[in-house]
Scaffold this motif. Sequence first.
Motif, short mmCIF file in Angstrom:
data_model
loop_
_atom_site.label_atom_id
_atom_site.label_comp_id
_atom_site.label_asym_id
_atom_site.label_seq_id
_atom_site.Cartn_x
_atom_site.Cartn_y
_atom_site.Cartn_z
N GLY A 86 0.82 -1.20 0.00
CA GLY A 86 0.00 0.00 0.00
C GLY A 86 0.86 1.26 0.00
O GLY A 86 2.08 1.21 0.19
N ARG A 87 0.20 2.38 -0.21
CA ARG A 87 0.88 3.67 -0.22
C ARG A 87 0.12 4.65 0.65
O ARG A 87 -1.12 4.68 0.64
CB ARG A 87 0.97 4.23 -1.65
N ALA A 88 0.83 5.46 1.38
CA ALA A 88 0.22 6.51 2.19
C ALA A 88 1.27 7.62 2.37
O ALA A 88 2.35 7.37 2.90
CB ALA A 88 -0.23 5.98 3.54
N MET A 89 0.95 8.80 1.90
CA MET A 89 1.91 9.91 1.96
C MET A 89 1.98 10.49 3.37
O MET A 89 0.94 10.79 3.98
CB MET A 89 1.49 11.00 0.96
N ASP A 90 3.18 10.64 3.87
CA ASP A 90 3.42 11.36 5.12
C ASP A 90 3.70 12.81 4.76
O ASP A 90 4.81 13.15 4.35
CB ASP A 90 4.60 10.74 5.88
N TRP A 91 2.69 13.64 4.88
CA TRP A 91 2.81 15.02 4.42
C TRP A 91 3.73 15.85 5.30
O TRP A 91 4.07 16.98 4.95
CB TRP A 91 1.43 15.67 4.33
N SER A 92 4.15 15.30 6.45
CA SER A 92 5.09 16.02 7.31
C SER A 92 6.54 15.86 6.83
O SER A 92 7.43 16.57 7.29
CB SER A 92 4.98 15.54 8.76
N GLN A 93 6.76 14.91 5.92
CA GLN A 93 8.09 14.65 5.39
C GLN A 93 8.19 15.18 3.96
O GLN A 93 7.33 14.87 3.14
CB GLN A 93 8.39 13.16 5.42
N LYS A 94 9.23 15.95 3.70
CA LYS A 94 9.39 16.54 2.37
C LYS A 94 10.84 16.37 1.93
O LYS A 94 11.57 17.34 1.70
CB LYS A 94 9.00 18.02 2.41
N ASN A 95 11.25 15.10 1.82
CA ASN A 95 12.65 14.82 1.56
C ASN A 95 12.86 13.82 0.43
O ASN A 95 13.89 13.14 0.38
CB ASN A 95 13.32 14.30 2.84
N ALA A 96 11.90 13.69 -0.47
CA ALA A 96 12.05 12.76 -1.58
C ALA A 96 13.13 13.25 -2.53
O ALA A 96 13.26 14.46 -2.76
CB ALA A 96 10.73 12.61 -2.33
N PRO A 97 13.91 12.34 -3.12
CA PRO A 97 14.92 12.76 -4.09
C PRO A 97 14.27 13.39 -5.32
O PRO A 97 13.16 13.02 -5.72
CB PRO A 97 15.63 11.45 -4.45
N ALA A 98 14.95 14.34 -5.90
CA ALA A 98 14.41 15.05 -7.06
C ALA A 98 14.38 14.15 -8.29
O ALA A 98 15.26 13.30 -8.48
CB ALA A 98 15.25 16.29 -7.34
N GLU A 99 13.37 14.32 -9.10
CA GLU A 99 13.26 13.61 -10.37
C GLU A 99 14.00 14.40 -11.44
O GLU A 99 14.20 15.62 -11.32
CB GLU A 99 11.77 13.48 -10.74
N SER A 100 14.44 13.73 -12.49
CA SER A 100 15.18 14.43 -13.55
C SER A 100 14.28 15.40 -14.29
O SER A 100 13.06 15.16 -14.43
CB SER A 100 15.77 13.41 -14.54
N ALA A 101 14.88 16.47 -14.78
CA ALA A 101 14.11 17.48 -15.50
C ALA A 101 13.48 16.90 -16.77
O ALA A 101 12.35 17.25 -17.13
CB ALA A 101 15.01 18.67 -15.85
N ASP A 102 14.20 16.00 -17.44
CA ASP A 102 13.66 15.39 -18.66
C ASP A 102 12.41 14.56 -18.35
O ASP A 102 11.44 14.59 -19.11
CB ASP A 102 14.72 14.51 -19.32
N THR A 103 12.46 13.82 -17.27
CA THR A 103 11.30 13.00 -16.89
C THR A 103 10.11 13.88 -16.57
O THR A 103 8.98 13.60 -16.98
CB THR A 103 11.65 12.11 -15.68
N LEU A 104 10.34 14.96 -15.83
CA LEU A 104 9.24 15.85 -15.46
C LEU A 104 8.64 16.53 -16.70
O LEU A 104 7.42 16.68 -16.80
CB LEU A 104 9.71 16.88 -14.44
N ARG A 105 9.49 16.92 -17.64
CA ARG A 105 8.98 17.49 -18.89
C ARG A 105 8.14 16.47 -19.64
O ARG A 105 7.08 16.79 -20.21
CB ARG A 105 10.13 17.99 -19.77
N TYR A 106 8.63 15.23 -19.65
CA TYR A 106 7.92 14.18 -20.38
C TYR A 106 6.51 14.00 -19.82
O TYR A 106 5.55 13.79 -20.59
CB TYR A 106 8.69 12.86 -20.27
N PHE A 107 6.36 14.08 -18.52
CA PHE A 107 5.05 13.85 -17.91
C PHE A 107 4.23 15.13 -17.76
O PHE A 107 3.27 15.17 -16.99
CB PHE A 107 5.21 13.11 -16.59
#
Length: 370
Positions: free
Chosen positions: A124-145
């Motif tokens: 399962g998945r559940a976001m812990d909104w108190s944590q904001k430390n996920a590694p950054a995604e590549s700029a190319d991937t973000l543009r693609y999506f």
Amino acid sequence: MTTVRRTFLKNTAAAAVAAALPSLNFAQTPTARGHFAPQSGAWRTFDVTTRVDIVKPEGVTKVWLPIPSVNSDYQHSLGNSFSSNGTTMLTQDGQDGAKMLYVEFAATEKQPYVELTSRVQTQGRAMDWSQKNAPAESADTLRYFTRPTAMIPTDGIVRKTALAAVGNAKTDVEKTQKIYDWIVTNTYREPKVRGCGEGDIKTMLETGNLGGKCADLNALFVGLCRSVGVPARDVYGIRLVPSAFGYKELSGNPASLKGAQHCRSEAYLKGYGWVAMDPADVAKVMRLETTDWIKNTTNPVVAPVNKALFGGWEGNWMAYNTAHDVALPKSTGEKLGFLMYPVGENAAGRFDSYAPDDFKYQITAKEIAA
């Protein structure tokens, strides 16, 4: 004709990681409906089997079966085995990398069949909104999506609708929440739509017909997000087993998964990474979970689902891929909007993937105990 059988690891690194994890069998007793709180941490292992039998072969027949090709923090796609009396090939869509098993049957084959078993681990998945430390995604991937696709444009009425929905929201989280709420408030589950829908969001908005199923409503969510610069994607898959929370409409029957295909979605939020989203399942619960069509999200059956599916989903579901505009290798037909169902064709054209009893195919799942 000789039967072909082959086993392979789809992703060696992911398989090695998954092998070190406990394969837990959480066949939980369903809790009372009205409580819905998926959590991560309890991995489950499944063998998912798709069996295709061509009932009325006519000439050369071709079949494509989606293979789970997502490896992430919520799924490990481990391996696949298959048998067939046709010629088999592991392949993928060139643009998005949606993996599939391609099978071609000679015109002389009287009883064409293929059986594919895929092993996955899910949680399962559940976001812990108190944590904001996920590694950054590549700029190319973000543009693609954030790109437009054939069914998901990002300009015109789509962008106009998104701008009205987000209002004065500033952050990606605020924009995504506004769009999620807009989908839940303005769209609805339409049981008469075949399969999971087509995901033609421009037509939905232009006609004002905002009823649909998961591939419609979550595609609309994705398109609205992309049009205001929030990277988003559909995730195409299938429900495997009953919900641990007592929700019949959020369940799969492992003995027969016909019609259990389900499209979810994700949005990329800075600091949080790819975050689970599923406004379409909120609409499904509102329309079908009880005998009455529930029209508000404060209802005790709907409220926990509406809250949890912004940032989470239950791990009783397997992802195939995140691909749009899928070109099937060796197909003479048009591209698919998405690949979530078995696909077949012969000289007369493409089979109806939404009619498994005519095609004919069956999908089953078996949970593997530790």
